[in-house]
Design a protein around this motif. Structure first.
Motif, PDB file in Angstrom:
ATOM      1  N   TRP A  60       0.854  -1.242   0.136  1.00 31.46           N
ATOM      2  CA  TRP A  60       0.151   0.003   0.242  1.00 31.46           C
ATOM      3  C   TRP A  60       0.845   1.050  -0.084  1.00 31.46           C
ATOM      4  O   TRP A  60       1.200   1.877   1.046  1.00 31.46           O
ATOM      5  CB  TRP A  60      -0.918   0.009   1.423  1.00 31.46           C
ATOM      6  CG  TRP A  60      -1.837  -1.295   1.228  1.00 31.46           C
ATOM      7  CD1 TRP A  60      -2.792  -1.656   0.321  1.00 31.46           C
ATOM      8  CD2 TRP A  60      -1.593  -2.250   2.326  1.00 31.46           C
ATOM      9  NE1 TRP A  60      -3.326  -3.019   0.857  1.00 31.46           N
ATOM     10  CE2 TRP A  60      -2.556  -3.413   1.828  1.00 31.46           C
ATOM     11  CE3 TRP A  60      -0.896  -2.508   3.476  1.00 31.46           C
ATOM     12  CZ2 TRP A  60      -2.548  -4.293   2.699  1.00 31.46           C
ATOM     13  CZ3 TRP A  60      -0.852  -3.617   4.089  1.00 31.46           C
ATOM     14  CH2 TRP A  60      -1.846  -4.826   3.772  1.00 31.46           C
ATOM     15  N   LEU A  66      -4.200   2.304   1.194  1.00 35.63           N
ATOM     16  CA  LEU A  66      -4.426   1.399   2.303  1.00 35.63           C
ATOM     17  C   LEU A  66      -5.719   1.525   2.674  1.00 35.63           C
ATOM     18  O   LEU A  66      -6.485   0.680   3.346  1.00 35.63           O
ATOM     19  CB  LEU A  66      -3.438   2.195   3.535  1.00 35.63           C
ATOM     20  CG  LEU A  66      -3.497   1.456   4.974  1.00 35.63           C
ATOM     21  CD1 LEU A  66      -3.284  -0.015   4.971  1.00 35.63           C
ATOM     22  CD2 LEU A  66      -2.514   1.995   6.229  1.00 35.63           C
ATOM     23  N   LEU A  71      -9.891  -4.829   5.296  1.00 35.07           N
ATOM     24  CA  LEU A  71      -9.516  -5.023   6.839  1.00 35.07           C
ATOM     25  C   LEU A  71      -8.935  -6.375   7.164  1.00 35.07           C
ATOM     26  O   LEU A  71      -7.805  -6.463   7.751  1.00 35.07           O
ATOM     27  CB  LEU A  71     -10.493  -4.735   7.610  1.00 35.07           C
ATOM     28  CG  LEU A  71     -10.087  -4.815   9.273  1.00 35.07           C
ATOM     29  CD1 LEU A  71      -9.010  -3.822   9.584  1.00 35.07           C
ATOM     30  CD2 LEU A  71     -11.189  -4.551   9.890  1.00 35.07           C
ATOM     31  N   VAL A  74      -5.062  -6.383   5.957  1.00 40.45           N
ATOM     32  CA  VAL A  74      -4.408  -5.518   6.722  1.00 40.45           C
ATOM     33  C   VAL A  74      -3.913  -6.293   8.167  1.00 40.45           C
ATOM     34  O   VAL A  74      -2.811  -6.394   8.544  1.00 40.45           O
ATOM     35  CB  VAL A  74      -5.001  -3.989   6.998  1.00 40.45           C
ATOM     36  CG1 VAL A  74      -4.108  -3.516   8.005  1.00 40.45           C
ATOM     37  CG2 VAL A  74      -5.304  -3.332   5.930  1.00 40.45           C
ATOM     38  N   HIS A  91      -6.174   1.228   9.379  1.00 41.01           N
ATOM     39  CA  HIS A  91      -6.915   1.146   8.259  1.00 41.01           C
ATOM     40  C   HIS A  91      -7.911   2.273   8.369  1.00 41.01           C
ATOM     41  O   HIS A  91      -8.375   2.868   7.465  1.00 41.01           O
ATOM     42  CB  HIS A  91      -7.578  -0.379   8.569  1.00 41.01           C
ATOM     43  CG  HIS A  91      -8.445  -0.495   6.978  1.00 41.01           C
ATOM     44  ND1 HIS A  91      -9.604  -0.694   7.243  1.00 41.01           N
ATOM     45  CD2 HIS A  91      -8.052  -0.732   5.881  1.00 41.01           C
ATOM     46  CE1 HIS A  91     -10.348  -0.848   6.298  1.00 41.01           C
ATOM     47  NE2 HIS A  91      -9.310  -0.849   4.969  1.00 41.01           N
ATOM     48  N   SER A  95      -8.641   5.541   5.992  1.00 41.66           N
ATOM     49  CA  SER A  95     -10.076   5.982   5.396  1.00 41.66           C
ATOM     50  C   SER A  95     -10.381   7.274   5.591  1.00 41.66           C
ATOM     51  O   SER A  95     -10.938   8.007   4.588  1.00 41.66           O
ATOM     52  CB  SER A  95     -10.984   4.786   5.708  1.00 41.66           C
ATOM     53  OG  SER A  95     -10.566   3.541   5.579  1.00 41.66           O
TER      54      SER A  95
END
Length: 347
Positions: A60, A66, A71, A74, A91, A95
């Motif tokens: 990422w 990312l 999720l 991640v 995460h 966002s």
């Protein structure tokens, strides 16, 4: 600029550590990379973080990348770094930055503090290192250096406020980001927990603990309370095809959002096998495996007794069935990897 600040910066210019997330002298730091490294470094060693940092950036490269990741992916990439709430907040923060800030981190400490997973230390680190603001990130390394420099007698953790205030008096107007990293390097390489290499310290002459006491006696700490031990039964349930039942833990709380092998509640009170069976997610004839699994978290020890059994048919369950060879593809925390290894070798 004060003499102390200049002394430390001169030392840093000669002795700075070469770290993957640290920019070369004179080059501007990338806020995304600073943020990523600081989140990873919380309660984790530099040596451990290096490979994870490189892997995350390869997967990422930008905060938008990312934010667009799943999720679970991640969490899976985070395995081994511990404290999985950090990964969930990583995460979530990506966002928010992508959605509300057009992929650009805010520069002010106050606004950085509003982002998920960013506390006072991380906000100050990003503000100073990435944006050059006069901010003072205070981690364990900085607390140790300051406690020795000023010979602070108050014990930790009560001394934290005083140490933060003293640290802020040292931060210069210019090169605040370099100064912050210099403080971290000094604590990590010279003014270390069990050894103080006073002979090569740029602040040797003015260090109160060196002049009047024993540096390694600082910071003063309250005696640690013994960790309690919690116990539980864990259910290693398999189907006819050998698949194992996994379920997801609640988003909030310890190991939140991670996959787990189902268990009874973790309690300091003793629990009988019969009581534990009420927590089994499916009906099966269960046998207790020899030995057990022990794991230590920050605040307690955990002892698990493994109950193994075959489930008839394909009953509806809250979870997913996973073949043992595919367990590696799921975000299993270290504890659950211990359980699966024990069950596969003992069952």
């Amino acid at each position: 600029m004060s003499t102390r600040a200049q002394q430390l910066l001169d030392w840093y210019d000669r002795e700075r550590r070469d770290l993957p997330w640290r920019m070369a002298p004179g080059k501007k730091a990338d806020p995304y990379k600073v943020w990523m490294s600081e989140i990873m470094l919380q309660q984790t060693t530099v040596a451990t973080v290096k490979s994870y940092y490189r892997d995350f950036l390869q997967k990422w490269p930008t905060v938008q990348d990312l934010a667009g990741a799943d999720l679970d992916e991640v969490l899976h990439a985070w395995q081994g770094l511990g404290y999985y709430a950090r990964a969930r907040n990583l995460h979530k923060c990506a966002s928010v930055v992508t959605r509300e800030y057009n992929g650009r981190f805010p520069e002010e400490e106050k606004r950085l503090l509003e982002l998920p997973g960013i506390g006072p230390y991380t906000a100050a680190a990003i503000a100073s290192i990435a944006f050059g603001a006069k901010a003072t990130p205070v981690d364990g390394n900085v607390e140790r250096v300051v406690s020795r420099l000023f010979q602070v007698e108050e014990k930790m953790p009560k001394a934290k406020k005083q140490l933060a205030e003293l640290a802020s008096t040292l931060t210069p107007e210019k090169r605040a980001g370099d100064f912050a990293q210099a403080m971290m390097d000094l604590g990590a390489t010279v003014c270390s927990p069990k050894k103080a290499a006073c002979g090569i310290c740029p602040w040797m002459e003015g260090c109160e603990a060196r002049l009047k006491a024993e540096p390694t006696d600082y910071p003063k700490k309250e005696a640690k309370k013994p960790k309690p031990t919690r116990k539980a039964y864990v259910f290693w349930l398999t189907r006819k095809d050998g698949a194992v039942l996994l379920r997801r833990r609640p988003e909030k709380g310890l190991l939140g959002g991670m996959m787990e092998i189902p268990s009874s509640e973790w309690s300091e009170a003793d629990i009988t096998k019969q009581e534990a069976l009420r927590h089994s997610p499916a009906s099966a004839l269960l046998k207790e495996l020899e030995g057990g699994v022990r794991h230590t978290f920050t605040h307690f020890h955990l002892e698990l007794t493994v109950l193994s059994g075959r489930v008839n048919g394909n009953p509806p369950v809250n979870g997913v069935w996973v073949l043992p060879e595919d367990l590696k593809d799921h975000a299993l925390p270290t504890l659950m990897k211990k359980v699966s290894k024990h069950a596969l070798t003992t069952g």
